[in-house]
Design a protein around this motif. Structure first.
Motif, short mmCIF file in Angstrom:
data_model
loop_
_atom_site.label_atom_id
_atom_site.label_comp_id
_atom_site.label_asym_id
_atom_site.label_seq_id
_atom_site.Cartn_x
_atom_site.Cartn_y
_atom_site.Cartn_z
N PRO A 190 -68.87 -9.06 30.11
CA PRO A 190 -68.73 -8.25 31.31
C PRO A 190 -70.09 -7.84 31.86
N VAL A 191 -70.16 -7.75 33.18
CA VAL A 191 -71.35 -7.27 33.88
C VAL A 191 -70.97 -5.93 34.50
N PHE A 192 -71.72 -4.89 34.17
CA PHE A 192 -71.42 -3.53 34.61
C PHE A 192 -72.40 -3.05 35.66
N ASN A 193 -71.97 -2.11 36.50
CA ASN A 193 -72.90 -1.41 37.38
C ASN A 193 -73.40 -0.15 36.67
N SER A 210 -68.22 -0.97 43.07
CA SER A 210 -68.58 -1.76 44.24
C SER A 210 -69.95 -2.39 44.04
N ILE A 211 -70.24 -3.38 44.84
CA ILE A 211 -71.50 -4.11 44.75
C ILE A 211 -72.24 -3.96 46.07
N ASN A 212 -73.50 -3.55 45.98
CA ASN A 212 -74.35 -3.50 47.17
C ASN A 212 -75.79 -3.71 46.74
N ALA A 213 -76.72 -3.61 47.67
CA ALA A 213 -78.13 -3.92 47.39
C ALA A 213 -78.75 -3.02 46.32
N ARG A 214 -78.18 -1.85 46.08
CA ARG A 214 -78.75 -0.94 45.09
C ARG A 214 -78.06 -1.02 43.75
N MET A 254 -69.03 -14.25 38.09
CA MET A 254 -67.96 -14.24 39.08
C MET A 254 -67.54 -12.80 39.28
N SER A 255 -67.48 -12.36 40.53
CA SER A 255 -67.14 -10.97 40.81
C SER A 255 -65.73 -10.64 40.33
N VAL A 256 -65.50 -9.39 40.01
CA VAL A 256 -64.17 -8.94 39.60
C VAL A 256 -63.19 -9.20 40.73
N LYS A 257 -63.62 -9.01 41.96
CA LYS A 257 -62.76 -9.27 43.11
C LYS A 257 -62.27 -10.72 43.10
N ALA A 258 -63.16 -11.67 42.83
CA ALA A 258 -62.78 -13.09 42.78
C ALA A 258 -61.83 -13.37 41.63
N VAL A 259 -62.07 -12.75 40.49
CA VAL A 259 -61.18 -12.94 39.32
C VAL A 259 -59.80 -12.39 39.63
N GLU A 267 -68.12 -12.86 48.54
CA GLU A 267 -68.13 -11.87 47.45
C GLU A 267 -67.50 -12.42 46.19
N ARG A 268 -67.82 -13.70 45.90
CA ARG A 268 -67.31 -14.35 44.69
C ARG A 268 -68.38 -14.43 43.61
#
Length: 96
Positions: free
Chosen positions: A52-55, A1-5, A86-91, A35-36
């Motif tokens: 890829p961009v990882f958390n 998930s993506i959030n401020a932290r 581009m977020s994974v959700k958008a993809v 959330e794109r």
């Protein structure tokens, strides 16, 4: 998930070179209301598009596609130095 932290780490082969991992200054700056698009400060080299961009839990959160010292902010006015993915959700939504 993506959030401020969320942290944003990029792993790739810019311009077909050896593997590079961006771990420093890996701050997530913003995500648009849909959330794109995701903005992050993680440094990348030209030719990193598609990386890829990882958390911090090594889950893919986005696919890197651009960066600029004059990226338009997602919220508010003006620009800042940022990379964009581009977020994974958008993809996933685009693939359906």
């Amino acid at each position: 998930s993506i959030n401020a932290r969320t942290r944003a780490y990029v792993i790739g082969h810019p311009k077909g070179s050896g593997l590079q991992i961006s771990l420093h200054d890996s701050v997530l700056l913003d995500i648009d209301d849909e959330e794109r698009r995701v903005h992050y400060r993680t440094p990348t080299e030209p030719g990193s598009s598609g990386s890829p961009v990882f958390n911090s839990e090594w889950q893919v959160i986005a696919v890197h596609h651009s960066g600029s010292s004059q990226t338009p902010r997602l919220h508010g006015s003006g620009t800042y130095e940022a990379n964009e993915g581009m977020s994974v959700k958008a993809v996933q939504q685009a693939a359906q």
